[in-house]
Design an enzyme around this catalytic site. Structure first.
Site, PDB file in Angstrom:
ATOM      1  CG  ASN A  27      -2.213  -0.733   0.994  1.00  0.00           C
ATOM      2  OD1 ASN A  27      -2.643  -0.875  -0.150  1.00  0.00           O
ATOM      3  ND2 ASN A  27      -2.822  -1.214   2.065  1.00  0.00           N
TER       4      ASN A  27
ATOM      5  CG  ASP B 292      -8.407  -1.812  -2.894  1.00  0.00           C
ATOM      6  OD1 ASP B 292      -8.051  -2.133  -1.737  1.00  0.00           O
ATOM      7  OD2 ASP B 292      -9.136  -0.826  -3.147  1.00  0.00           O
TER       8      ASP B 292
ATOM      9  CD  GLU C 153      -2.930  -6.628   6.485  1.00  0.00           C
ATOM     10  OE1 GLU C 153      -3.963  -5.945   6.539  1.00  0.00           O
ATOM     11  OE2 GLU C 153      -1.866  -6.320   7.067  1.00  0.00           O
TER      12      GLU C 153
END
Lengths: 131, 324
Positions: B185, B194, B220
Site C-alpha cells: 500500500n 486492492d 489483509e
C-alpha cells in the site's frame, strides 16, 4: 375490409333480434376472415355434441349436467355474438341451477333450432367477409 | 412473454389465442383446469394465465388456490374469465388468489391493457426479488473480494465446529495474513493494494476444495475453514495452500509483485473444549509465531507447543481485529 353492421343485419334480423350480432363479432375478431372460418368450423364441429349433451341431460333430469352443458354452450354463443341463442342457453343454465327442469325440454328444442340458425348465419358471413 | 389460456369452449379459446398471438404473446392453450394446474406448476411455466371460471375437472378459482399454495419460484399473474349475466362471487375469485377478472364476450382492447397491467406487476415482482437477492449478497459478502464477510465466516465457523464435534470430526481453521501488505500500500498505493487483495481471494478460492470455505476476516487477513481435515494433515494442506498462493508473482498495474502469506492453523480435534473465540485466538497466536519466525510459513497451534493462552480471563480478550 369489414362489412358494415347495417348491411349484414338487414339479412339476418328476425322478429326478436339478430341471430348474430355480426358487427360486434367482426369488431372483436378485428375483421379477420381466416379466424372467422376457423370459428365457423369449430362451431360446426362442437355445437352438435354440446346440444346432444344438453338434450340428454334434460331427458335424464340431471340438473347439474344441464347447468354445465348450457354454460359451455353459452360461452361459445356469447363469443360469436349469437345474442338470442346465448339468452336461451343462459335461461337453461339458470333452470339447471334452480333444479327446476319443468320447461327445459321446450327451451332446449328452441335453443337447438336457434343453433342451426347461428350455423347458417356464420356460413353466410364467411362468404360475405372479404379476405 | 408466454401466456396460458385455459378455456373449455373451443370458439372462445380460438378468439382469445388469435388475439394474443397477434399481440406477440407465446400462447399455450388447454381445455381443462387440471391441465392448467399441471402446466403452471412446471419450471418455466407461463407467468400470465387467463383461466375460464367454469371448467370441467377443476374450476378457475381452484387452479388459483393451487398456484398460490405451491408458491414455487416466480409469481403467476392470473386473470379469471366470467360471463356477465351470471356473475359468480367475485370475492370468492379474488380470495382464491386471482389478480383480475374479465367478463365474456371479451373486449379485445380491455384484455390487452389488463394483461399489460399484469406484465407491469410481474416486472415489479422481478425487480423486488432481484433487489432482495442483491441485498442478501451484500449483507454476507465482502464488497472488494466477493468472499464471505467477517460476520458470515464466523457464523459458518460456529456451525462447522458444532457439527464436527457432534459427528466426531475435525475442522481445521487457517488464519492467513499477507506478508508486508502495508508496504504494498505504501509503495504502490491503495488501488494496487486492492488488486493484490482481489487476486489473493481468487488464489485462496482456487487452492481449496469445493466444500471448504474462504472469508475475508480483516484488512489483509483471510480465514479458511477446512471441514473434515484431520489434525495430521494440517501441515500438508496448509503448506499446499501457502505454496499455491505464492507459486507465481501477482500481476498488478504496478507490475509483477511477489506476495507471500503467513498462516496460523488450528484443528478443533486438538482443542475439544475450546469455543470459537478461543480457537481463533490460538490460530492468531500461531500466526504471530509464523511472522516472528520469518514469514511465508505455516505454524500450527497445538496444546503441546505452548501456544494455548491459559489465562483465567482468556474469555475477556477481544477477537483479533487487526487490519480493519
Amino acid at each position: 375490409m369489414i362489412l358494415s353492421r347495417q348491411s349484414l343485419d338487414m339479412n339476418l334480423v328476425t322478429k326478436s333480434g339478430p341471430v348474430l350480432d355480426t358487427g360486434d363479432l367482426l369488431e372483436r375478431i378485428g375483421g379477420d376472415g381466416e379466424l372467422l372460418d376457423e370459428l365457423a368450423a369449430a362451431f360446426h364441429r362442437d355445437s352438435p355434441q354440446q346440444a346432444e349433451r344438453l338434450r340428454s341431460a334434460v331427458a335424464l333430469g340431471d340438473a347439474r349436467e344441464v347447468t354445465q352443458a348450457a354454460h359451455s354452450l353459452k360461452g361459445a354463443l356469447a363469443s360469436l355474438g349469437a345474442v338470442r341463442a346465448r339468452a336461451l342457453a343462459s335461461e337453461l343454465e339458470q333452470m339447471g341451477k334452480r333444479g327446476d327442469l319443468a320447461a327445459a325440454a321446450e327451451l332446449c328444442a328452441a335453443l337447438e333450432r336457434e343453433i342451426t340458425h347461428v350455423g347458417q348465419a356464420l356460413e353466410k358471413l364467411c362468404v360475405e367477409v372479404p379476405r | 412473454m408466454k401466456v396460458l389460456i385455459a378455456e373449455d369452449d373451443s370458439v372462445s379459446r380460438l378468439i382469445l389465442s388469435r388475439l394474443l398471438e397477434k399481440e406477440g404473446y407465446e400462447v399455450v392453450t388447454t381445455t381443462s383446469g387440471l391441465e392448467a394446474w399441471d402446466i403452471l406448476k412446471q419450471d418455466g411455466a407461463p407467468r400470465l394465465a387467463v383461466l375460464d371460471w367454469m371448467m370441467p375437472g377443476m374450476e378457475g378459482p381452484a387452479v388459483c388456490q393451487h398456484v398460490r399454495k405451491s408458491a414455487h419460484g416466480a409469481y403467476t399473474y392470473i386473470v379469471l374469465l366470467t360471463s356477465k349475466d351470471a356473475m359468480p362471487d367475485l370475492i370468492e375469485g379474488f380470495e382464491s388468489g386471482a389478480d383480475d377478472y374479465l367478463t365474456k364476450p371479451l373486449n379485445p382492447e380491455e384484455l390487452k391493457v389488463r394483461l399489460r397491467a399484469g406484465i407491469r406487476i410481474l416486472k415489479l415482482e422481478d425487480d423486488l426479488v432481484a433487489a432482495r437477492e442483491e441485498m442478501q449478497f451484500k449483507a454476507t459478502h465482502d464488497a472488494l473480494t466477493g468472499l464471505w464477510n467477517r460476520a458470515t465466516i464466523l457464523d459458518m465457523l460456529q456451525r462447522d465446529v458444532s457439527r464436527a464435534r457432534r459427528e466426531s470430526n475435525s475442522v481445521t481453521i487457517l488464519l492467513c495474513d499477507i506478508d508486508h501488505f502495508k508496504s504494498v500500500n505504501d509503495t504502490h498505493g491503495h488501488a494496487v493494494g486492492d488488486e493484490v487483495l482481489r487476486e489473493a481471494a481468487r488464489r485462496f478460492v482456487n487452492a481449496v476444495r469445493d466444500y471448504d470455505v474462504v472469508g475475508r476476516y480483516g484488512g489483509e487477513e483471510f480465514l479458511i475453514l477446512l471441514p473434515g481435515c484431520p489434525s495430521k494433515k494440517n501441515p500438508c494442506r496448509a503448506e499446499q495452500i501457502r505454496h499455491f498462493f505464492s507459486a507465481r508473482p501477482f500481476q498488478t498495474s504496478a507490475g509483477a509483485l511477489n506476495v507471500t502469506i503467513s498462516v496460523g492453523a488450528v484443528a478443533t480435534v486438538d482443542w475439544q473444549s475450546a469455543g470459537v473465540e478461543e480457537l481463533i485466538r490460538n490460530a492468531d497466536t500461531a500466526l504471530y509465531r509464523a511472522k516472528n519466525a520469518g514469514r511465508n510459513r505455516v505454524e500450527i497451534a497445538s496444546p503441546d507447543s505452548g501456544t494455548q493462552l491459559e489465562t483465567p480471563d482468556a474469555h475477556l480478550i477481544d477477537l483479533p481485529t487487526r487490519g480493519e
